[in-house]
Write a protein that holds these residues in place. Structure first.
Motif, PDB file in Angstrom:
ATOM      1  N   PRO A 140       0.811  -1.220   0.000  1.00  0.00           N
ATOM      2  CA  PRO A 140       0.000   0.000   0.000  1.00  0.00           C
ATOM      3  C   PRO A 140       0.840   1.264   0.000  1.00  0.00           C
ATOM      4  CG  PRO A 140      -0.070  -1.076   2.141  1.00  0.00           C
ATOM      5  CD  PRO A 140       0.611  -2.024   1.216  1.00  0.00           C
ATOM      6  N   ALA A 141       0.311   2.291  -0.643  1.00  0.00           N
ATOM      7  CA  ALA A 141       0.937   3.607  -0.673  1.00  0.00           C
ATOM      8  C   ALA A 141       0.092   4.587   0.130  1.00  0.00           C
ATOM      9  CB  ALA A 141       1.074   4.080  -2.121  1.00  0.00           C
ATOM     10  N   ALA A 142       0.610   5.794   0.291  1.00  0.00           N
ATOM     11  CA  ALA A 142      -0.057   6.782   1.150  1.00  0.00           C
ATOM     12  C   ALA A 142      -1.468   7.110   0.675  1.00  0.00           C
ATOM     13  CB  ALA A 142       0.781   8.054   1.206  1.00  0.00           C
ATOM     14  N   GLY A 143      -1.711   7.034  -0.603  1.00  0.00           N
ATOM     15  CA  GLY A 143      -3.022   7.388  -1.125  1.00  0.00           C
ATOM     16  C   GLY A 143      -4.044   6.269  -1.115  1.00  0.00           C
ATOM     17  N   ASP A 144      -3.664   5.083  -0.670  1.00  0.00           N
ATOM     18  CA  ASP A 144      -4.587   3.947  -0.689  1.00  0.00           C
ATOM     19  C   ASP A 144      -5.613   4.041   0.435  1.00  0.00           C
ATOM     20  OD1 ASP A 144      -3.976   2.248  -2.886  1.00  0.00           O
ATOM     21  OD2 ASP A 144      -2.104   1.696  -1.901  1.00  0.00           O
ATOM     22  N   ASP A 145      -6.778   3.412   0.203  1.00  0.00           N
ATOM     23  CA  ASP A 145      -7.768   3.221   1.255  1.00  0.00           C
ATOM     24  C   ASP A 145      -8.189   1.763   1.241  1.00  0.00           C
ATOM     25  OD1 ASP A 145      -9.654   2.864  -0.803  1.00  0.00           O
ATOM     26  OD2 ASP A 145     -10.287   4.964  -0.723  1.00  0.00           O
ATOM     27  N   LYS A 146      -9.157   1.414   2.091  1.00  0.00           N
ATOM     28  CA  LYS A 146      -9.521   0.000   2.214  1.00  0.00           C
ATOM     29  C   LYS A 146     -10.088  -0.559   0.914  1.00  0.00           C
ATOM     30  CE  LYS A 146     -13.928   1.279   4.369  1.00  0.00           C
ATOM     31  NZ  LYS A 146     -14.659   1.309   5.654  1.00  0.00           N
ATOM     32  N   TYR A 147     -10.705   0.280   0.104  1.00  0.00           N
ATOM     33  CA  TYR A 147     -11.267  -0.202  -1.155  1.00  0.00           C
ATOM     34  C   TYR A 147     -10.195  -0.381  -2.218  1.00  0.00           C
ATOM     35  CZ  TYR A 147     -15.656   0.996   1.105  1.00  0.00           C
ATOM     36  OH  TYR A 147     -16.696   1.065   2.002  1.00  0.00           O
ATOM     37  N   SER A 148      -9.267   0.565  -2.311  1.00  0.00           N
ATOM     38  CA  SER A 148      -8.224   0.451  -3.330  1.00  0.00           C
ATOM     39  C   SER A 148      -7.256  -0.684  -3.013  1.00  0.00           C
ATOM     40  CB  SER A 148      -7.468   1.773  -3.470  1.00  0.00           C
ATOM     41  OG  SER A 148      -6.773   2.102  -2.282  1.00  0.00           O
ATOM     42  N   ARG A 149      -7.144  -1.072  -1.755  1.00  0.00           N
ATOM     43  CA  ARG A 149      -6.270  -2.188  -1.396  1.00  0.00           C
ATOM     44  C   ARG A 149      -6.889  -3.540  -1.738  1.00  0.00           C
ATOM     45  NH1 ARG A 149      -3.939  -1.816   4.512  1.00  0.00           N
ATOM     46  NH2 ARG A 149      -2.969  -3.726   3.739  1.00  0.00           N
ATOM     47  N   GLY A 150      -8.187  -3.562  -1.998  1.00  0.00           N
ATOM     48  CA  GLY A 150      -8.839  -4.803  -2.404  1.00  0.00           C
ATOM     49  C   GLY A 150      -9.819  -5.315  -1.377  1.00  0.00           C
ATOM     50  N   VAL A 151     -11.055  -5.509  -1.810  1.00  0.00           N
ATOM     51  CA  VAL A 151     -12.094  -6.095  -0.961  1.00  0.00           C
ATOM     52  C   VAL A 151     -12.245  -7.561  -1.359  1.00  0.00           C
ATOM     53  CG1 VAL A 151     -14.512  -6.015  -0.268  1.00  0.00           C
ATOM     54  CG2 VAL A 151     -13.277  -3.887  -0.765  1.00  0.00           C
ATOM     55  N   VAL A 152     -12.115  -8.440  -0.394  1.00  0.00           N
ATOM     56  CA  VAL A 152     -12.234  -9.880  -0.632  1.00  0.00           C
ATOM     57  C   VAL A 152     -13.569 -10.359  -0.081  1.00  0.00           C
ATOM     58  CG1 VAL A 152     -11.245 -12.166  -0.221  1.00  0.00           C
ATOM     59  CG2 VAL A 152      -9.740 -10.177  -0.463  1.00  0.00           C
ATOM     60  N   GLY A 153     -14.358 -10.991  -0.925  1.00  0.00           N
ATOM     61  CA  GLY A 153     -15.585 -11.635  -0.481  1.00  0.00           C
ATOM     62  C   GLY A 153     -15.328 -13.111  -0.236  1.00  0.00           C
ATOM     63  N   VAL A 154     -15.923 -13.651   0.817  1.00  0.00           N
ATOM     64  CA  VAL A 154     -15.703 -15.050   1.197  1.00  0.00           C
ATOM     65  C   VAL A 154     -17.050 -15.742   1.359  1.00  0.00           C
ATOM     66  CG1 VAL A 154     -14.798 -16.612   2.966  1.00  0.00           C
ATOM     67  CG2 VAL A 154     -13.510 -14.546   2.353  1.00  0.00           C
ATOM     68  N   ILE A 155     -17.269 -16.801   0.604  1.00  0.00           N
ATOM     69  CA  ILE A 155     -18.440 -17.660   0.783  1.00  0.00           C
ATOM     70  C   ILE A 155     -17.889 -19.028   1.144  1.00  0.00           C
ATOM     71  CG2 ILE A 155     -20.576 -18.531  -0.220  1.00  0.00           C
ATOM     72  CD1 ILE A 155     -20.377 -16.276  -2.310  1.00  0.00           C
ATOM     73  N   ALA A 156     -17.844 -19.318   2.421  1.00  0.00           N
ATOM     74  CA  ALA A 156     -17.165 -20.513   2.919  1.00  0.00           C
ATOM     75  C   ALA A 156     -17.776 -20.897   4.259  1.00  0.00           C
ATOM     76  CB  ALA A 156     -15.667 -20.250   3.080  1.00  0.00           C
ATOM     77  N   GLY A 157     -17.388 -22.069   4.745  1.00  0.00           N
ATOM     78  CA  GLY A 157     -17.884 -22.511   6.030  1.00  0.00           C
ATOM     79  C   GLY A 157     -19.348 -22.922   5.962  1.00  0.00           C
ATOM     80  N   SER A 158     -19.847 -23.440   7.061  1.00  0.00           N
ATOM     81  CA  SER A 158     -21.214 -23.938   7.143  1.00  0.00           C
ATOM     82  C   SER A 158     -21.542 -24.168   8.607  1.00  0.00           C
ATOM     83  CB  SER A 158     -21.344 -25.245   6.362  1.00  0.00           C
ATOM     84  OG  SER A 158     -20.429 -26.211   6.857  1.00  0.00           O
ATOM     85  N   GLU A 159     -22.772 -24.559   8.887  1.00  0.00           N
ATOM     86  CA  GLU A 159     -23.122 -24.933  10.261  1.00  0.00           C
ATOM     87  C   GLU A 159     -22.272 -26.111  10.721  1.00  0.00           C
ATOM     88  OE1 GLU A 159     -25.020 -23.448  12.342  1.00  0.00           O
ATOM     89  OE2 GLU A 159     -26.211 -22.071  11.121  1.00  0.00           O
ATOM     90  N   ALA A 160     -21.974 -27.018   9.807  1.00  0.00           N
ATOM     91  CA  ALA A 160     -21.173 -28.196  10.151  1.00  0.00           C
ATOM     92  C   ALA A 160     -19.683 -27.876  10.272  1.00  0.00           C
ATOM     93  CB  ALA A 160     -21.385 -29.291   9.111  1.00  0.00           C
ATOM     94  N   TYR A 161     -19.208 -26.940   9.435  1.00  0.00           N
ATOM     95  CA  TYR A 161     -17.775 -26.624   9.394  1.00  0.00           C
ATOM     96  C   TYR A 161     -17.555 -25.116   9.500  1.00  0.00           C
ATOM     97  CZ  TYR A 161     -17.879 -31.320   7.382  1.00  0.00           C
ATOM     98  OH  TYR A 161     -18.119 -32.660   7.157  1.00  0.00           O
ATOM     99  N   PRO A 162     -17.910 -24.522  10.622  1.00  0.00           N
ATOM    100  CA  PRO A 162     -17.760 -23.066  10.742  1.00  0.00           C
ATOM    101  C   PRO A 162     -16.309 -22.611  10.779  1.00  0.00           C
ATOM    102  CG  PRO A 162     -18.358 -24.021  12.853  1.00  0.00           C
ATOM    103  CD  PRO A 162     -18.474 -25.127  11.846  1.00  0.00           C
ATOM    104  N   GLY A 163     -15.401 -23.490  11.225  1.00  0.00           N
ATOM    105  CA  GLY A 163     -14.003 -23.098  11.319  1.00  0.00           C
ATOM    106  C   GLY A 163     -13.393 -22.717   9.987  1.00  0.00           C
ATOM    107  N   ALA A 164     -13.848 -23.345   8.914  1.00  0.00           N
ATOM    108  CA  ALA A 164     -13.303 -23.022   7.588  1.00  0.00           C
ATOM    109  C   ALA A 164     -13.514 -21.555   7.260  1.00  0.00           C
ATOM    110  CB  ALA A 164     -13.956 -23.906   6.524  1.00  0.00           C
ATOM    111  N   ALA A 165     -14.663 -21.019   7.650  1.00  0.00           N
ATOM    112  CA  ALA A 165     -14.950 -19.610   7.383  1.00  0.00           C
ATOM    113  C   ALA A 165     -13.950 -18.707   8.096  1.00  0.00           C
ATOM    114  CB  ALA A 165     -16.374 -19.283   7.832  1.00  0.00           C
TER     115      ALA A 165
END
Length: 294
Positions: free
Chosen positions: A19-44
């Motif tokens: 990251p550089a001085a002009g970066d913000d949370k959006y320019s650094r990259g937003v990661v979406g995660v669809i993972a885990g479950s009721e059975a395997y919450p730890g994966a999330a």
């Protein structure tokens, strides 16, 4: 594999974003995660931790309440979403990580379908591998080959190829890891990170990148989920799928080395969260990991 290239420290220095001085949370990259479950919450929690520790500007998590609670316990900065809402209106993300620890949960399946349909870059792990590979092999390719990374281990590679009607045994895959990774990459039009003690990345067209050996202590439950999260951050930062896979595997192995060093000259067992927590040490610029060739 005389035509394969090897991923090195210099590869990381050349490509990994800082990251550089002009970066913000959006320019650094937003990661979406669809993972885990009721059975395997730890994966999330593990995928989210891998993404956050690798430097994502923001991580959004989509999944059932039990997994949401565990994610927020470990990473309270995460933005959580109900999968039923997400299937109707996908939140903004530069890349999505899908499949780790998912189980039979129709709303989450619909959210994965929405992520596929969005055309956003994808890291595809575990429970989503066969679905995504079959869809892409059939011509449903909203995201380009440069923007999709499949992350199987050998058993998952074999099962995914079988789902694509390639009759292959475990012994055959083990004897020709690069060849079968190339086959899946070509069939699915996606980069393939084949995990193992010596991971490799195959791209459509046949290019292969070899990773340095990883510590044997890395062979423990949940570490692949952390790897998927790291790869999601790499993809969200703008790296193409093959480079994101190679960079993530390199960081993952070096973090495992750091985590397993319990005292000078003494290495021992680690767990998945240890690896995630060591990632910032590997990514600290101008410190030992960046100045020691691997």
């Amino acid at each position: 594999m005389n035509d394969a290239k090897t991923w090195t420290l210099e590869s990381m220095k050349e490509l990994w974003p800082v990251p550089a001085a002009g970066d913000d949370k959006y320019s650094r990259g937003v990661v979406g995660v669809i993972a885990g479950s009721e059975a395997y919450p730890g994966a999330a929690a593990l995928v989210v931790s891998g993404a956050a520790r690798a430097g994502a500007g923001m991580v959004r998590y989509v999944g059932p309440m039990r997994a949401q609670d565990l994610v927020l316990h470990h990473r309270p900065e995460t933005v959580v979403h109900d999968p039923g809402d997400t299937a109707e209106r996908l939140p903004r993300a530069q890349a999505w990580v899908v499949g780790s620890g998912v189980a039979d949960y129709p709303e989450q399946d619909a959210a994965i379908g929405a992520a596929m349909a969005s055309g956003a870059p994808l890291v595809v792990d575990a429970g989503a591998l066969e679905t995504v590979a079959k869809a892409r092999a059939a011509g449903s390719r909203e995201a380009s080959a440069d923007h999709v990374l499949l992350t199987p281990h050998e058993g998952e590679l074999r099962r995914t190829l079988q789902a694509l009607r390639h009759d292959v045994t475990a012994e055959e895959v083990h004897a020709d890891r690069a060849g079968y990774a190339r086959l899946l990459a070509e069939a699915s039009r996606a980069a393939v990170l084949l995990k193992g003690s010596r991971s490799l990345v195959a791209s459509p067209g046949g290019a292969v990148t070899l990773l340095p050996p990883a510590p044997a202590w890395l062979a423990t439950a949940g570490t692949g989920d952390v790897l998927a999260g790291i790869a999601g951050t790499a993809l969200a930062s703008g790296l193409n799928a093959a480079d994101a896979g190679a960079a993530a595997a390199w960081i993952h192995a070096r973090a495992a080395e750091r985590a397993s060093e319990h005292s000078p000259g003494c290495v021992g067992p680690i767990v998945a969260l240890d690896v995630a927590q060591a990632v910032p040490l590997v990514l600290a610029w101008n410190t030992e990991p960046w100045n020691t060739e691997r």
